[in-house]
Motif scaffolding. Structure first.
Motif, PDB file in Angstrom:
ATOM      1  N   CYS A  10      -2.499  14.385 -46.486  1.00  0.00           N
ATOM      2  CA  CYS A  10      -1.755  15.017 -47.334  1.00  0.00           C
ATOM      3  C   CYS A  10      -0.265  14.377 -47.641  1.00  0.00           C
ATOM      4  O   CYS A  10       0.157  14.145 -46.595  1.00  0.00           O
ATOM      5  CB  CYS A  10      -1.743  16.507 -47.600  1.00  0.00           C
ATOM      6  N   SER A  47       3.500  14.607 -53.692  1.00  0.00           N
ATOM      7  CA  SER A  47       3.582  13.970 -55.029  1.00  0.00           C
ATOM      8  C   SER A  47       4.553  13.426 -55.716  1.00  0.00           C
ATOM      9  O   SER A  47       4.864  13.702 -56.785  1.00  0.00           O
ATOM     10  CB  SER A  47       2.611  14.915 -56.242  1.00  0.00           C
ATOM     11  N   ALA A  69      -2.091   9.166 -59.068  1.00  0.00           N
ATOM     12  CA  ALA A  69      -2.001  10.640 -58.603  1.00  0.00           C
ATOM     13  C   ALA A  69      -0.724  11.322 -58.756  1.00  0.00           C
ATOM     14  O   ALA A  69      -0.565  12.375 -59.203  1.00  0.00           O
ATOM     15  CB  ALA A  69      -2.539  10.680 -57.143  1.00  0.00           C
ATOM     16  N   ARG A  92       0.006  15.080 -60.873  1.00  0.00           N
ATOM     17  CA  ARG A  92       1.059  15.656 -60.298  1.00  0.00           C
ATOM     18  C   ARG A  92       1.047  17.079 -60.954  1.00  0.00           C
ATOM     19  O   ARG A  92       1.102  17.192 -62.122  1.00  0.00           O
ATOM     20  CB  ARG A  92       2.237  15.053 -60.423  1.00  0.00           C
ATOM     21  N   PHE A 137      -1.083  15.172 -52.812  1.00  0.00           N
ATOM     22  CA  PHE A 137      -2.236  14.839 -53.223  1.00  0.00           C
ATOM     23  C   PHE A 137      -2.796  14.498 -51.682  1.00  0.00           C
ATOM     24  O   PHE A 137      -2.149  14.232 -50.893  1.00  0.00           O
ATOM     25  CB  PHE A 137      -2.158  13.384 -54.288  1.00  0.00           C
ATOM     26  N   THR A 151      -7.201  12.626 -54.151  1.00  0.00           N
ATOM     27  CA  THR A 151      -7.353  13.946 -54.924  1.00  0.00           C
ATOM     28  C   THR A 151      -6.302  14.461 -55.209  1.00  0.00           C
ATOM     29  O   THR A 151      -5.226  14.610 -54.059  1.00  0.00           O
ATOM     30  CB  THR A 151      -8.264  14.716 -53.761  1.00  0.00           C
ATOM     31  N   ASP A 152      -5.936  14.711 -56.405  1.00  0.00           N
ATOM     32  CA  ASP A 152      -4.992  15.341 -56.996  1.00  0.00           C
ATOM     33  C   ASP A 152      -5.443  16.719 -57.455  1.00  0.00           C
ATOM     34  O   ASP A 152      -6.342  17.084 -57.409  1.00  0.00           O
ATOM     35  CB  ASP A 152      -4.180  14.923 -57.920  1.00  0.00           C
ATOM     36  N   THR A 153      -4.282  17.594 -57.895  1.00  0.00           N
ATOM     37  CA  THR A 153      -4.661  19.186 -58.111  1.00  0.00           C
ATOM     38  C   THR A 153      -4.705  19.139 -59.738  1.00  0.00           C
ATOM     39  O   THR A 153      -4.563  20.413 -60.267  1.00  0.00           O
ATOM     40  CB  THR A 153      -3.751  19.996 -57.614  1.00  0.00           C
ATOM     41  N   ARG A 198     -13.106  18.191 -57.196  1.00  0.00           N
ATOM     42  CA  ARG A 198     -12.400  18.327 -55.837  1.00  0.00           C
ATOM     43  C   ARG A 198     -13.534  18.773 -55.095  1.00  0.00           C
ATOM     44  O   ARG A 198     -14.234  19.917 -55.348  1.00  0.00           O
ATOM     45  CB  ARG A 198     -11.295  19.227 -56.015  1.00  0.00           C
ATOM     46  N   GLY A 224      -8.497  20.376 -59.603  1.00  0.00           N
ATOM     47  CA  GLY A 224      -8.343  18.887 -59.436  1.00  0.00           C
ATOM     48  C   GLY A 224      -9.534  18.069 -59.315  1.00  0.00           C
ATOM     49  O   GLY A 224     -10.654  18.504 -59.668  1.00  0.00           O
ATOM     50  N   THR A 266     -11.129  14.110 -57.655  1.00  0.00           N
ATOM     51  CA  THR A 266     -11.194  13.020 -56.716  1.00  0.00           C
ATOM     52  C   THR A 266     -11.499  11.761 -57.488  1.00  0.00           C
ATOM     53  O   THR A 266     -12.602  11.587 -58.076  1.00  0.00           O
ATOM     54  CB  THR A 266     -12.068  13.392 -55.584  1.00  0.00           C
TER      55      THR A 266
END
Length: 154
Positions: free
Chosen positions: A24, A27, A69, A74, A80, A98-100, A139, A145, A147
Motif C-alpha cells: 500500500c 495517495s 490512482a 484518491r 492505494f 487498487t484505489d478506493t 476491488r 473502489g 482495481t
C-alpha cells in the motif's frame, strides 16, 4: 539474538507464480513515485535489469496507473495498493493498482486521445498500447473502489 529457520515442508504445492509483490502507498504524488521506484527495484531483483526493456515498460505502466490512482481515484486518508505478479513461466507480468473510489470509472482506454499533443489524457491509452490486456474490476476484498489490471506479455 538468533533466528531459526523453520524446516522446509516437502508437501507444499509449487507456487503458480515466480514472484509476487504487494504494498500500500499513500495517495499522493510521493506515493506514486515510490510505487514506480519499488517496481523497478523488484523487477531488477526478479532478473529484469534496470536498463532492460521489460523493466522500463512495466515501470511505465505502474507509473501511469499509480498516477491515475492518485489523481482520479484518491479518497482523502485512504491508500492505494500496487500488486505485481510474475508468472511461473516468467513470460507474463500482471500489474494491479487498487484505489478506493468507485464512482469514477476510467474512460475507454482503447480509443486514442483526441489530442495526442495534450499534456494529460493519454495515460490509459498508453497502458493499453503496452499491455496485452487491460481491464477494470471491482476491488477483490469487497471494499469500496476498483482495481485496474494490466497484463504484459514478456
Amino acid at each position: 539474538m538468533t533466528t531459526e529457520n523453520p524446516p522446509i515442508e516437502r508437501t507444499r504445492q509449487p507456487s503458480a507464480h515466480a514472484g509476487e509483490f504487494s504494498m500500500c502507498f499513500t495517495s499522493t504524488p510521493r506515493g506514486a513515485r515510490l510505487a514506480r521506484r519499488l517496481t523497478s527495484h523488484r523487477l531488477d531483483a526478479w532478473g529484469f535489469p534496470y536498463a532492460s526493456e521489460v523493466n522500463g515498460t512495466v515501470t511505465l505502466v505502474v507509473a501511469e496507473l499509480a498516477a491515475n490512482a492518485v489523481t482520479h481515484g484518491r479518497v482523502p486518508g485512504r491508500d492505494f495498493r500496487l500488486a505485481l505478479v510474475l508468472s511461473a513461466a516468467r513470460d507474463l507480468v500482471r500489474v494491479e493498482v487498487t484505489d478506493t473510489r468507485d464512482d469514477r470509472p476510467p474512460s475507454d482506454a482503447s480509443r486514442p486521445p483526441a489530442d495526442l499533443e495534450a499534456e494529460t489524457g493519454r495515460g490509459l491509452w498508453l497502458v493499453s498500447q503496452l499491455a496485452s490486456r487491460v481491464c477494470v474490476v471491482p476491488r477483490g476484498d469487497g471494499g469500496p473502489g476498483k482495481t485496474v489490471r494490466a497484463e504484459l506479455t514478456l
